[in-house]
Design a protein around this motif. Structure first.
Motif, PDB file in Angstrom:
ATOM      1  N   UNK A  65       0.437  -1.355   0.031  1.00  0.00           N
ATOM      2  CA  UNK A  65      -0.424   0.393  -0.289  1.00  0.00           C
ATOM      3  C   UNK A  65       0.676   1.068   0.128  1.00  0.00           C
ATOM      4  N   UNK A  66       0.537   2.078  -0.604  1.00  0.00           N
ATOM      5  CA  UNK A  66       1.500   2.875  -0.520  1.00  0.00           C
ATOM      6  C   UNK A  66       1.326   3.748   0.159  1.00  0.00           C
ATOM      7  N   UNK A  67       0.494   3.912   1.179  1.00  0.00           N
ATOM      8  CA  UNK A  67       0.247   4.953   2.806  1.00  0.00           C
ATOM      9  C   UNK A  67       0.872   4.110   3.873  1.00  0.00           C
ATOM     10  N   UNK A  68       1.708   3.346   3.528  1.00  0.00           N
ATOM     11  CA  UNK A  68       2.905   2.357   4.406  1.00  0.00           C
ATOM     12  C   UNK A  68       4.178   3.117   4.197  1.00  0.00           C
ATOM     13  N   UNK A  69       4.994   3.574   5.214  1.00  0.00           N
ATOM     14  CA  UNK A  69       5.995   3.633   5.210  1.00  0.00           C
ATOM     15  C   UNK A  69       6.367   3.167   4.665  1.00  0.00           C
ATOM     16  N   UNK A  70       6.936   3.185   3.176  1.00  0.00           N
ATOM     17  CA  UNK A  70       8.637   1.683   2.435  1.00  0.00           C
ATOM     18  C   UNK A  70       9.726   2.230   2.790  1.00  0.00           C
ATOM     19  N   UNK A  71      10.311   3.994   2.909  1.00  0.00           N
ATOM     20  CA  UNK A  71      11.461   3.744   3.394  1.00  0.00           C
ATOM     21  C   UNK A  71      11.296   5.080   4.701  1.00  0.00           C
ATOM     22  N   UNK A  72      12.814   5.204   4.819  1.00  0.00           N
ATOM     23  CA  UNK A  72      13.055   6.264   5.268  1.00  0.00           C
ATOM     24  C   UNK A  72      13.639   7.533   4.930  1.00  0.00           C
ATOM     25  N   UNK A  73      12.711   8.286   5.435  1.00  0.00           N
ATOM     26  CA  UNK A  73      13.228   9.916   4.685  1.00  0.00           C
ATOM     27  C   UNK A  73      14.167   9.682   5.480  1.00  0.00           C
ATOM     28  N   UNK A  74      14.930  11.635   4.815  1.00  0.00           N
ATOM     29  CA  UNK A  74      16.447  11.823   4.449  1.00  0.00           C
ATOM     30  C   UNK A  74      16.550  12.671   5.094  1.00  0.00           C
ATOM     31  N   UNK A  75      16.811  13.908   6.617  1.00  0.00           N
ATOM     32  CA  UNK A  75      17.237  14.724   7.002  1.00  0.00           C
ATOM     33  C   UNK A  75      17.453  16.058   6.249  1.00  0.00           C
ATOM     34  N   UNK A  76      16.831  17.234   6.920  1.00  0.00           N
ATOM     35  CA  UNK A  76      17.358  18.290   5.439  1.00  0.00           C
ATOM     36  C   UNK A  76      18.641  19.017   6.912  1.00  0.00           C
ATOM     37  N   UNK A  77      18.756  19.846   6.191  1.00  0.00           N
ATOM     38  CA  UNK A  77      20.307  20.597   6.076  1.00  0.00           C
ATOM     39  C   UNK A  77      21.514  19.967   6.169  1.00  0.00           C
ATOM     40  N   UNK A  78      22.132  19.203   4.651  1.00  0.00           N
ATOM     41  CA  UNK A  78      22.374  17.644   4.481  1.00  0.00           C
ATOM     42  C   UNK A  78      24.103  19.057   4.206  1.00  0.00           C
ATOM     43  N   UNK A  79      25.314  18.932   4.735  1.00  0.00           N
ATOM     44  CA  UNK A  79      26.058  19.532   4.763  1.00  0.00           C
ATOM     45  C   UNK A  79      27.374  18.341   3.570  1.00  0.00           C
ATOM     46  N   UNK A  80      27.947  19.057   2.401  1.00  0.00           N
ATOM     47  CA  UNK A  80      28.564  18.773   1.080  1.00  0.00           C
ATOM     48  C   UNK A  80      29.672  17.730   2.098  1.00  0.00           C
ATOM     49  N   UNK A  81      30.056  18.157   2.257  1.00  0.00           N
ATOM     50  CA  UNK A  81      31.349  16.834   3.480  1.00  0.00           C
ATOM     51  C   UNK A  81      30.935  15.470   3.309  1.00  0.00           C
ATOM     52  N   UNK A  82      29.626  15.272   3.392  1.00  0.00           N
ATOM     53  CA  UNK A  82      28.671  13.504   3.226  1.00  0.00           C
ATOM     54  C   UNK A  82      29.733  13.171   2.276  1.00  0.00           C
TER      55      UNK A  82
END
Length: 509
Positions: free
Chosen positions: A285-302
């Protein structure tokens, strides 16, 4: 012989630090320190929790990111069976073995040889040694026949690496092995993303098939009503025919979606290396959480952890080492030969007292006139380094663009989804009202069909947007270098030919 060998060993130790390689300096990252921020109207500033989560993303395992159990199982199957990943693993193992070959050249190679032969020599002649301990001579005035038996052990042509020629070759090979290990990890992350995207596409197409089938059922029912009304003289032939065309168009949509589903299944079978298990026939079902969200404010050093960037820098280091090899070619080459053994004219006397023989020699060579060979070789190595720098910087810039694109989509697709969901809700209401008005004779057939067609299009768009959002999350996960960590990598790659732990594959300088 012992003083000679000891002197050579001492000279090797004293000059071991001599290297012609330039001091490596990592190029600066040709990108901003942080990724583009979202507009204030669509994205709030990152909270302290989100900032702490940035580090967690860098170590997030794919099991934690892809939370759908069915998808997790498909990824595990793919990591064990995918042929392209096996090719990457074989390339990694081959590069590691090549590094072992190059590194072995730094140490003397000892050989054991045995020889037995009989030969005839004319009078007053000498047969060259040809690699044996000594020549065979005939000092008589007549031809003679000789037996020769010998056993010898020693090293031949061991290069004293005074100017770092062999070390530069080994260093270059080691960095190429490191690059191959990083490329294997990049292939592994890419495969995980491809399986996830294929799974999401399959689910989306199955959701679209449900919509198409529902629309087809409604259109067929409506066409039957119109046929009956036409038979009773209640509607014109034009309206009856038009209702039938709508049903036929809905049937075409159903068949087209089924074709896409078949292709999705075939693509998934290639990715996982086997037919899609029957247990995966029901979409999540599309409403199920299939993926974990990636947080905001990511540094480019990643980006430093992205395997393709790691591989590009390893190839840059290899090109730097190649300059050292090219520079060392201008200097003398000094080699040692030392052999100890026994030599006898009779097999029974081969190991008797007095049959011992040895030889020791040192040779050297230096370029005198090479017609620009070494000069052009050095120029080629420097050009290769320049190209490797550009390739590294281009890889970093492309990685930055991929992350920035994914973040831009993430920042704006959520409000777009909300607006599309609201549009679907309104369209459903309009369609329900049009059905009532049509049955009561307040609206004609065309108004009802327009409402139904608009609802169908809006529902398709909603599914497409949900797919875009999920695929974008996967792409962002891939663009950040994946969530791989050493603790969990082994359980998913046990059946792959080569190990997956990237750090254990790093070659020594």
């Amino acid at each position: 012989m012992k003083p000679l060998l000891c002197s050579a060993a001492l000279a090797s130790c004293l000059l071991a630090g001599c290297s012609m390689e330039p001091t490596y300096q990592r190029p600066g990252m040709p990108v901003p320190n942080s990724f583009p921020s979202a507009a204030p109207t669509t994205q709030a500033a990152p909270s302290a929790a989100e900032t702490r989560a940035d580090t967690a993303v860098a170590n997030l395992d794919w099991h934690q990111f892809f939370r759908d159990p069915a998808l997790q199982r498909l990824i595990e199957i793919a990591l064990g069976n995918n042929r392209d990943l096996r090719v990457a693993a074989a390339n990694m193992t081959q590069a590691r073995a090549n590094y072992g070959v190059a590194r072995a050249s730094l140490f003397p190679e000892l050989d054991l040889q045995a020889y037995g032969g009989r030969q005839r020599l004319p009078a007053q002649t000498q047969q060259p040694a040809n690699g044996l301990l000594g020549p065979v001579q005939n000092n008589n005035d007549k031809a003679a026949t000789f037996n020769t038996y010998q056993v010898q052990a020693g090293m031949t042509s061991y290069e004293l690496d005074f100017f770092g020629h062999q070390r530069a070759i080994a260093h270059e090979s080691g960095k190429l092995a490191d690059a191959s290990a990083a490329e294997y990890e990049a292939a592994r992350i890419a495969l995980i993303g491809e399986v996830a995207n294929a799974y999401l596409s399959l689910n989306a197409d199955r959701a679209l098939l449900q919509l198409a089938q529902q629309t087809l059922a409604a259109q067929q029912q409506h066409a039957q009503v119109m046929n009956k009304a036409y038979g009773d003289g209640g509607v014109s032939e034009f309206d009856m025919r038009r209702s039938q065309t709508q049903a036929d168009a809905a049937q075409v949509d159903v068949e087209n979606v089924q074709i896409r589903i078949a292709k999705d299944i075939n693509a998934m079978a290639v990715l996982i290396g086997q037919p899609l298990p029957a247990s995966y026939g029901t979409p999540s079902q599309w409403q199920d959480p299939l993926l974990t969200d990636v947080p905001a404010g990511l540094p480019s050093s990643l980006l430093d952890r992205r395997p393709d960037i790691v591989a590009a820098e390893d190839r840059l280091r290899a090109a730097n080492a190649d300059i050292g090899r090219a520079r060392a070619a201008f200097f003398p080459n000094i080699a040692l030969t030392a052999v100890l053994g026994t030599l006898s004219g009779g097999l029974s006397n081969l190991f008797h007292a007095g049959s011992a023989a040895w030889t020791a020699a040192a040779s050297g060579s230096m370029p005198l006139l090479d017609w620009g060979k070494n000069k052009n070789g050095l120029a080629a190595s420097k050009a290769g380094y320049t190209g490797a720098v550009a390739a590294y910087e281009g890889t970093v810039q492309e990685a930055f663009r991929e992350v920035a694109d994914a973040l831009a989509v993430r920042d704006h697709i959520v409000p777009e989804l909300k607006a599309q969901q609201a549009l679907v809700d309104q369209s459903q209401r309009v369609y329900a009202i049009s059905q009532v008005r049509f049955k009561e004779g307040l609206d004609d057939y065309i108004s009802s069909q327009d409402a139904q067609r608009s609802l169908y299009n809006d529902q398709q768009k909603l599914v497409s947007l949900k797919l875009d959002q999920a695929v974008n999350q996967v792409n962002l996960y891939k663009a950040l270098g994946g969530g791989w960590n050493q603790a969990n990598s082994g359980k998913t790659t046990a059946s792959v030919t080569a190990p997956a732990q990237l750090s254990s594959m790093r070659a020594s300088p």
